[in-house]
Scaffold this motif. Structure first.
Motif, PDB file in Angstrom:
ATOM      1  N   GLY A 144       0.783  -1.114  -0.037  1.00  0.00           N
ATOM      2  CA  GLY A 144      -0.191   0.060  -0.128  1.00  0.00           C
ATOM      3  C   GLY A 144       0.936   1.285   0.006  1.00  0.00           C
ATOM      4  N   PRO A 145       0.134   2.201  -0.336  1.00  0.00           N
ATOM      5  CA  PRO A 145       0.823   3.921  -0.293  1.00  0.00           C
ATOM      6  C   PRO A 145       0.529   4.422   1.160  1.00  0.00           C
ATOM      7  CG  PRO A 145      -1.367   3.812  -1.491  1.00  0.00           C
ATOM      8  CD  PRO A 145      -1.175   2.357  -0.867  1.00  0.00           C
ATOM      9  N   TRP A 146       1.086   5.735   1.016  1.00  0.00           N
ATOM     10  CA  TRP A 146       0.894   6.523   2.305  1.00  0.00           C
ATOM     11  C   TRP A 146      -0.132   7.491   2.155  1.00  0.00           C
ATOM     12  CZ3 TRP A 146       1.445  11.344   0.644  1.00  0.00           C
ATOM     13  CH2 TRP A 146       2.346  11.780  -0.473  1.00  0.00           C
ATOM     14  N   LYS A 170       1.526  -5.105   3.450  1.00  0.00           N
ATOM     15  CA  LYS A 170       2.761  -4.337   3.787  1.00  0.00           C
ATOM     16  C   LYS A 170       2.518  -2.730   3.629  1.00  0.00           C
ATOM     17  CE  LYS A 170       6.313  -2.504   1.726  1.00  0.00           C
ATOM     18  NZ  LYS A 170       6.538  -1.284   2.432  1.00  0.00           N
ATOM     19  N   SER A 172       3.025   1.427   3.386  1.00  0.00           N
ATOM     20  CA  SER A 172       3.977   2.320   3.020  1.00  0.00           C
ATOM     21  C   SER A 172       4.876   2.549   4.121  1.00  0.00           C
ATOM     22  CB  SER A 172       3.456   3.581   2.589  1.00  0.00           C
ATOM     23  OG  SER A 172       4.554   4.672   2.512  1.00  0.00           O
ATOM     24  N   ASP A 201      10.599  -1.935   4.528  1.00  0.00           N
ATOM     25  CA  ASP A 201      10.696  -0.963   3.516  1.00  0.00           C
ATOM     26  C   ASP A 201      10.657  -1.527   2.094  1.00  0.00           C
ATOM     27  OD1 ASP A 201      12.725  -2.514   3.180  1.00  0.00           O
ATOM     28  OD2 ASP A 201      14.459  -1.146   4.011  1.00  0.00           O
ATOM     29  N   ALA A 206       9.906  -5.029  -2.474  1.00  0.00           N
ATOM     30  CA  ALA A 206      10.238  -5.819  -3.712  1.00  0.00           C
ATOM     31  C   ALA A 206      10.227  -7.446  -3.397  1.00  0.00           C
ATOM     32  CB  ALA A 206      11.686  -5.369  -3.933  1.00  0.00           C
ATOM     33  N   THR A 220      -1.129  -0.658  -4.823  1.00  0.00           N
ATOM     34  CA  THR A 220      -1.553   0.514  -4.968  1.00  0.00           C
ATOM     35  C   THR A 220      -0.203   1.350  -4.452  1.00  0.00           C
ATOM     36  OG1 THR A 220      -3.776   0.048  -4.366  1.00  0.00           O
ATOM     37  CG2 THR A 220      -3.289   2.502  -4.593  1.00  0.00           C
ATOM     38  N   GLY A 221       0.304   2.276  -5.773  1.00  0.00           N
ATOM     39  CA  GLY A 221       1.360   3.042  -5.431  1.00  0.00           C
ATOM     40  C   GLY A 221       1.718   3.877  -6.857  1.00  0.00           C
ATOM     41  N   GLU A 243      -3.138  -0.512  -8.945  1.00  0.00           N
ATOM     42  CA  GLU A 243      -3.620   0.693  -8.757  1.00  0.00           C
ATOM     43  C   GLU A 243      -2.506   2.025  -8.950  1.00  0.00           C
ATOM     44  OE1 GLU A 243      -6.738   1.521  -9.378  1.00  0.00           O
ATOM     45  OE2 GLU A 243      -7.948  -0.218  -8.643  1.00  0.00           O
ATOM     46  N   GLY A 245      -0.397   5.607 -10.249  1.00  0.00           N
ATOM     47  CA  GLY A 245      -0.470   6.865 -10.410  1.00  0.00           C
ATOM     48  C   GLY A 245      -1.529   7.389 -11.536  1.00  0.00           C
ATOM     49  N   LYS A 281      -6.082  16.823 -11.517  1.00  0.00           N
ATOM     50  CA  LYS A 281      -4.789  17.340 -11.290  1.00  0.00           C
ATOM     51  C   LYS A 281      -4.537  18.225 -12.508  1.00  0.00           C
ATOM     52  CE  LYS A 281      -3.321  13.684  -8.608  1.00  0.00           C
ATOM     53  NZ  LYS A 281      -3.141  12.228  -8.487  1.00  0.00           N
ATOM     54  N   GLU A 375       2.535  14.335 -12.269  1.00  0.00           N
ATOM     55  CA  GLU A 375       1.572  14.202 -11.148  1.00  0.00           C
ATOM     56  C   GLU A 375       2.189  15.092  -9.846  1.00  0.00           C
ATOM     57  OE1 GLU A 375       1.299  10.363  -9.334  1.00  0.00           O
ATOM     58  OE2 GLU A 375      -0.636  10.697  -8.900  1.00  0.00           O
ATOM     59  N   PHE A 377       0.457  15.575  -6.990  1.00  0.00           N
ATOM     60  CA  PHE A 377       0.144  14.983  -5.707  1.00  0.00           C
ATOM     61  C   PHE A 377       0.229  15.810  -4.647  1.00  0.00           C
ATOM     62  CE2 PHE A 377       0.058  10.819  -3.153  1.00  0.00           C
ATOM     63  CZ  PHE A 377      -0.922  10.069  -4.016  1.00  0.00           C
TER      64      PHE A 377
END
Ligand code: NAD
Length: 469
Positions: A144-146, A170, A172, A201, A206, A220-221, A243, A245, A281, A375, A377
């Motif tokens: 996942g992302p932050w 896992k 972010s 991390d 990876a 997602t990231g 999912e 950017g 955006k 992007e 963001f």
């Protein structure tokens, strides 16, 4: 200062064992996240593999019951979860932010529990028949992302669990504590090994993507990381939902009642202080309403309270991390240097904290400027003037990305015709970014592939099996 909440205490390790996680607004340490290694990951995947047959054997009704109990518990723990999220991610408690995100976690968990997925009859002739049944895949890795860390984790894990898979998630490295706290709530109800959070991390990320014993990766990231995951999947043949950017365009058509759509336009751009995958955006506005749209957006940007998340009334917060703060600063500075007009904002707000950047509206800017093409963001929207709708559609589609798009108009039929021509996974009309747990969501082009939510989302974490006679 450490905020003493039971859930935060439950997921925080000692200083000597963990990594300090800052409050996004103040940069004070709020807790210490465990530093899990690839060995921990391997153990979690082995436990998930061992737990999976019994979890699948419980059946849909029992798993749905458990997921609904989890949703109840998320609601019961909502304020505690929202405070952790607000501090770690930066989004305020109020507005479409931390409390809203925790509420969405409960809603999406319930939706995964309650969505019906029956075997489908795909052929029938005389006594011959073919049905598609949906079996569990096995073990799912969720990365996942932050930006919406809890909600996106729920999007990944709740459908996976419902379908009888076990999960290793896992978060972010920027927002581990909020996800660990959420997983803690899930694990009050789940058997051992069914769901494990690994706080590691990018290297651990990876290792998940390349792991030989995973059947599916929900990711997602960023698009760059998504490409690496696709490369890894050549080796383990893990199925992927990506999912990635976005650089979502909005087109405001001539004749639009600007006053009526202004609030929704603003939040389309600035939700979560712009740190949203499917936020507006790039905004293309017809010449006839251009000045009115720019003024309306600037007025709202100036009126919206920005500040620390725990302070009442704030609806905009800081950038979550320094890297993102630097990206936003670079893109706005570049736009200014090119001669674009900074209508409002355009500078950091260090008095609020080191990562606050003023809500920014940039006018008289063209495609080719980094703020339009990349992007951002973050809280800075470029507003681009157009004269011809065909030209606006061509420019909107010129991006590599294709997550969302929107058309704004007082004439719904005209808007639908433009929507049909846009290259995006979702096109909203007179809104941007609104999601519904029953409506499939996903991107096209470099924004990824696969869909989440509803029956499509359940199928994405299942193995279709044909039974025919
Ligand atoms: P990121 O790609 O840097 O990191 C995402 C996750 O991937 C993190 O958990 C990270 O540790 C992990 N990771 C890093 N390297 C990896 C590797 N080689 N293999 C596997 N995992 C690895 O993205 P981010 O900065 O956290 O998130 C911001 C981006 O995410 C933006 O581009 C945004 O548009 C996108 N996003 C998309 C959606 C969507 O639904 N499409 C939602 C939110 C964010």
């Amino acid at each position: 200062m450490t905020v003493a909440t039971t859930l935060l205490d439950a997921v925080t390790v000692s200083q000597s064992e963990g990594r300090a996680i800052p409050d996004a607004a103040t940069r004070e340490t709020i807790g210490y996240a465990p530093v899990h290694t690839v060995a921990d990951l391997n153990a979690a995947i082995a436990a998930a593999r061992a737990a999976q047959p019994a979890w699948a054997a419980l059946g849909h009704a029992e798993r749905s019951r458990i997921l609904n109990a989890i949703a109840d518990d998320i609601e019961a723990s909502a304020e505690e979860l929202a405070v952790i999220l607000s501090r770690e991610q930066g989004k305020p408690l109020d507005g479409p932010n931390a409390r809203f995100e925790v509420g969405a976690c409960a809603v999406w968990t319930r939706s995964a529990a309650d969505t019906v997925l029956e075997p489908e009859v795909v052929f029938e002739a005389g006594s011959a028949r073919a049905e598609v049944h949906y079996d569990p895949l096995g073990v799912v890795g969720a990365i996942g992302p932050w930006n919406w860390p809890m909600m996106i984790t729920v999007w990944q894990i709740a459908p996976s669990l419902r379908m009888g898979n076990t999960v290793v998630a896992k978060p972010s490295e920027y927002t581990p504590l909020s996800v660990l706290a959420l997983v803690e709530v899930f694990n009050r109800h789940l058997p051992e090994g069914v769901l494990t959070a690994i706080s590691g991390d990018r290297e651990v990320g990876a290792a998940i993507a390349a792991h030989p014993d995973l059947d599916k990766i929900m990711f997602t990231g960023s698009t760059a990381t998504g490409r690496r995951i696709v490369e890894s999947s050549a080796h383990n043949l893990a199925r992927l939902t990506l999912e990635l950017g976005g650089n979502d365009a909005g087109i405001v058509l001539p004749g639009t009642d600007v006053a009526q759509v202004a609030q929704d336009l603003f939040w389309g751009c600035f939700i979560n202080t712009g740190q949203t995958c499917a936020a507006l955006k790039r905004l293309y506005v017809h010449d006839s309403v251009y000045d009115e749209v720019v003024d309306a957006l600037a007025g709202l940007a100036e009126a919206m309270p920005m500040g620390r998340g725990l302070d009442d009334g704030n609806v905009l917060g800081p950038l979550q991390n320094e890297k993102q703060f630097d990206i936003v600063t670079r893109l706005v500075d570049d736009a200014r240097a090119r001669g674009a007009r900074i209508v409002t904002g355009g500078r950091p707000l260090p008095d609020l904290g080191p990562l606050f950047y003023q809500a920014t509206v940039v006018a008289d800017i063209e495609d080719g400027a980094a703020l339009v093409d990349e992007e951002q963001f973050g809280p800075a929207i470029p507003v681009i003037r157009y004269a011809d709708v065909d030209d606006a559609v061509r420019r909107a589609n010129a991006s590599q990305q294709g997550l969302g798009a929107s058309v704004w108009s007082s004439d719904r039929d005209a808007a639908i015709e433009v929507a049909k021509r846009l290259e995006a996974g979702t096109v909203w009309i007179n809104g941007h970014g609104g999601l519904n747990p029953q409506v499939p969501f996903g991107g096209v082009k470099a924004s990824g592939y696969g869909q989440e939510f509803g029956a499509a989302g359940l199928k994405a974490v299942a193995a279709p099996k044909v039974i025919s006679w």
